[in-house]
Design a protein around this motif. Structure first.
Motif, PDB file in Angstrom:
ATOM      1  N   GLU A   1       0.863  -1.185   0.000  1.00 40.19           N
ATOM      2  CA  GLU A   1       0.000   0.000   0.000  1.00 40.19           C
ATOM      3  C   GLU A   1       0.898   1.234   0.000  1.00 40.19           C
ATOM      4  N   GLU A   2       0.502   2.261  -0.762  1.00 42.25           N
ATOM      5  CA  GLU A   2       1.291   3.491  -0.802  1.00 42.25           C
ATOM      6  C   GLU A   2       0.442   4.637  -1.322  1.00 42.25           C
ATOM      7  N   VAL A   3       0.966   5.850  -1.155  1.00 37.66           N
ATOM      8  CA  VAL A   3       0.406   7.041  -1.790  1.00 37.66           C
ATOM      9  C   VAL A   3       1.374   7.424  -2.898  1.00 37.66           C
ATOM     10  N   ASN A   4       0.846   7.586  -4.101  1.00 34.49           N
ATOM     11  CA  ASN A   4       1.656   8.017  -5.241  1.00 34.49           C
ATOM     12  C   ASN A   4       1.266   9.465  -5.523  1.00 34.49           C
ATOM     13  N   GLU A   5       2.087  10.391  -5.028  1.00 35.80           N
ATOM     14  CA  GLU A   5       1.795  11.820  -5.159  1.00 35.80           C
ATOM     15  C   GLU A   5       1.747  12.249  -6.627  1.00 35.80           C
ATOM     16  N   GLU A   6       2.680  11.727  -7.445  1.00 37.28           N
ATOM     17  CA  GLU A   6       2.743  12.109  -8.852  1.00 37.28           C
ATOM     18  C   GLU A   6       1.430  11.789  -9.567  1.00 37.28           C
ATOM     19  N   GLN A   7       0.851  10.624  -9.275  1.00 34.57           N
ATOM     20  CA  GLN A   7      -0.385  10.216  -9.937  1.00 34.57           C
ATOM     21  C   GLN A   7      -1.641  10.618  -9.160  1.00 34.57           C
ATOM     22  N   GLY A   8      -1.458  11.150  -7.956  1.00 28.85           N
ATOM     23  CA  GLY A   8      -2.586  11.628  -7.167  1.00 28.85           C
ATOM     24  C   GLY A   8      -3.500  10.524  -6.679  1.00 28.85           C
ATOM     25  N   VAL A   9      -2.898   9.399  -6.231  1.00 24.17           N
ATOM     26  CA  VAL A   9      -3.705   8.287  -5.745  1.00 24.17           C
ATOM     27  C   VAL A   9      -3.129   7.684  -4.478  1.00 24.17           C
ATOM     28  N   ARG A  10      -4.022   7.128  -3.711  1.00 21.92           N
ATOM     29  CA  ARG A  10      -3.692   6.208  -2.627  1.00 21.92           C
ATOM     30  C   ARG A  10      -4.047   4.844  -3.183  1.00 21.92           C
ATOM     31  N   GLU A  11      -3.140   3.884  -3.083  1.00 19.62           N
ATOM     32  CA  GLU A  11      -3.371   2.610  -3.746  1.00 19.62           C
ATOM     33  C   GLU A  11      -3.003   1.425  -2.872  1.00 19.62           C
ATOM     34  N   ALA A  12      -3.620   0.301  -3.192  1.00 21.85           N
ATOM     35  CA  ALA A  12      -3.304  -0.962  -2.537  1.00 21.85           C
ATOM     36  C   ALA A  12      -3.218  -2.042  -3.601  1.00 21.85           C
ATOM     37  N   MET A  13      -2.197  -2.884  -3.475  1.00 21.16           N
ATOM     38  CA  MET A  13      -2.035  -4.033  -4.366  1.00 21.16           C
ATOM     39  C   MET A  13      -2.445  -5.274  -3.590  1.00 21.16           C
ATOM     40  N   LEU A  14      -3.478  -5.960  -4.091  1.00 20.88           N
ATOM     41  CA  LEU A  14      -3.970  -7.178  -3.468  1.00 20.88           C
ATOM     42  C   LEU A  14      -3.519  -8.361  -4.320  1.00 20.88           C
ATOM     43  N   ARG A  15      -2.757  -9.256  -3.724  1.00 21.45           N
ATOM     44  CA  ARG A  15      -2.191 -10.392  -4.459  1.00 21.45           C
ATOM     45  C   ARG A  15      -3.277 -11.430  -4.741  1.00 21.45           C
ATOM     46  N   ILE A  16      -3.352 -11.833  -6.019  1.00 20.05           N
ATOM     47  CA  ILE A  16      -4.292 -12.871  -6.424  1.00 20.05           C
ATOM     48  C   ILE A  16      -3.595 -14.226  -6.414  1.00 20.05           C
ATOM     49  N   ASN A  17      -2.448 -14.313  -7.110  1.00 23.78           N
ATOM     50  CA  ASN A  17      -1.707 -15.571  -7.193  1.00 23.78           C
ATOM     51  C   ASN A  17      -0.283 -15.295  -7.649  1.00 23.78           C
ATOM     52  N   GLY A  18       0.540 -16.336  -7.659  1.00 23.38           N
ATOM     53  CA  GLY A  18       1.888 -16.259  -8.191  1.00 23.38           C
ATOM     54  C   GLY A  18       1.919 -16.885  -9.578  1.00 23.38           C
ATOM     55  N   THR A  19       3.046 -16.725 -10.278  1.00 26.60           N
ATOM     56  CA  THR A  19       3.184 -17.290 -11.617  1.00 26.60           C
ATOM     57  C   THR A  19       4.514 -18.008 -11.737  1.00 26.60           C
ATOM     58  N   ASP A  20       4.650 -18.800 -12.769  1.00 24.27           N
ATOM     59  CA  ASP A  20       5.871 -19.561 -12.981  1.00 24.27           C
ATOM     60  C   ASP A  20       7.100 -18.681 -13.150  1.00 24.27           C
ATOM     61  N   ASP A  21       6.934 -17.449 -13.655  1.00 23.83           N
ATOM     62  CA  ASP A  21       8.095 -16.588 -13.867  1.00 23.83           C
ATOM     63  C   ASP A  21       8.464 -15.799 -12.615  1.00 23.83           C
ATOM     64  N   GLY A  22       7.856 -16.140 -11.483  1.00 27.90           N
ATOM     65  CA  GLY A  22       8.180 -15.476 -10.233  1.00 27.90           C
ATOM     66  C   GLY A  22       7.374 -14.223  -9.986  1.00 27.90           C
ATOM     67  N   GLY A  23       6.564 -13.814 -10.963  1.00 31.65           N
ATOM     68  CA  GLY A  23       5.716 -12.656 -10.791  1.00 31.65           C
ATOM     69  C   GLY A  23       4.416 -13.045 -10.111  1.00 31.65           C
ATOM     70  N   ALA A  24       3.522 -12.135 -10.052  1.00 33.40           N
ATOM     71  CA  ALA A  24       2.218 -12.394  -9.452  1.00 33.40           C
ATOM     72  C   ALA A  24       1.177 -11.577 -10.193  1.00 33.40           C
ATOM     73  N   THR A  25      -0.061 -11.900  -9.959  1.00 32.79           N
ATOM     74  CA  THR A  25      -1.174 -11.129 -10.492  1.00 32.79           C
ATOM     75  C   THR A  25      -1.857 -10.439  -9.318  1.00 32.79           C
ATOM     76  N   PHE A  26      -2.209  -9.176  -9.523  1.00 36.22           N
ATOM     77  CA  PHE A  26      -2.777  -8.364  -8.452  1.00 36.22           C
ATOM     78  C   PHE A  26      -4.052  -7.660  -8.908  1.00 36.22           C
ATOM     79  N   LEU A  27      -4.830  -7.221  -7.946  1.00 35.57           N
ATOM     80  CA  LEU A  27      -5.822  -6.172  -8.141  1.00 35.57           C
ATOM     81  C   LEU A  27      -5.175  -4.922  -7.563  1.00 35.57           C
ATOM     82  N   GLN A  28      -5.228  -3.831  -8.286  1.00 32.23           N
ATOM     83  CA  GLN A  28      -4.717  -2.554  -7.797  1.00 32.23           C
ATOM     84  C   GLN A  28      -5.923  -1.669  -7.543  1.00 32.23           C
ATOM     85  N   LEU A  29      -6.161  -1.349  -6.299  1.00 28.54           N
ATOM     86  CA  LEU A  29      -7.266  -0.465  -5.937  1.00 28.54           C
ATOM     87  C   LEU A  29      -6.726   0.955  -5.866  1.00 28.54           C
TER      88      LEU A  29
END
Length: 152
Positions: free
Chosen positions: A45-73
């Motif tokens: 979770e963070e505030v991005n001043e440049e984009q003017g948002v407060r945001e949260a990344m909610l993890r959905i799952n992981g992937t074979d390449d070590g990444g993950a899929t998220f919902l960004q609120l």
């Protein structure tokens, strides 16, 4: 002067669906909905001043390449932010989709060669120190599209 050759196939520099960005008016209420309904937890979770948002990344799952899929609120922190303008026009809902890549600059160039307008001339800092660029929604079937290179 001859024209540049046309790409012969689809661009393959993207590795996964990184996240779906969802515009919301109340970040805490939206987090609670996704937590109690689906069991998703906030990974970042963070505030991005440049984009003017407060945001949260909610993890959905992981992937074979070590990444993950998220919902960004995304909750706007000021009325002139792109997310605030989106909410005023459309209400809450899907704001954008984002594809992961190991090299955002090369991916943006590759997609740009296929006639898609890249909105950011240079990658800029996104969530958790990632590098991002946005693609014009009119060139992407009406969908604002983001390319993301993770900081990790």
């Amino acid at each position: 002067m001859s024209a540049a050759p046309s790409p012969t196939g689809p661009f393959s520099g993207l590795t996964r669906l990184d996240h779906v960005g969802i515009a919301c008016r109340d970040l805490d209420a939206s987090i609670e909905f996704y937590r109690t309904t689906y069991g998703f937890e906030v990974e970042h979770e963070e505030v991005n001043e440049e984009q003017g948002v407060r945001e949260a990344m909610l993890r959905i799952n992981g992937t074979d390449d070590g990444g993950a899929t998220f919902l960004q609120l995304l909750e706007p922190t000021r009325e002139d932010s792109p997310v605030a303008k989106f909410l005023a026009r459309n209400g809450e809902g899907v704001h954008h989709i984002a594809f992961g890549t190991s090299d955002v600059a090369a991916s943006a160039a590759g997609v740009g060669e296929r006639g898609v307008r890249v909105l950011d001339p240079e990658p800029r800092t996104g969530t958790a120190g990632s590098q991002i660029v946005f693609l014009h929604p009119k060139d992407c079937g009406g969908v604002l599209t983001e390319l993301v290179q993770s900081a990790h």
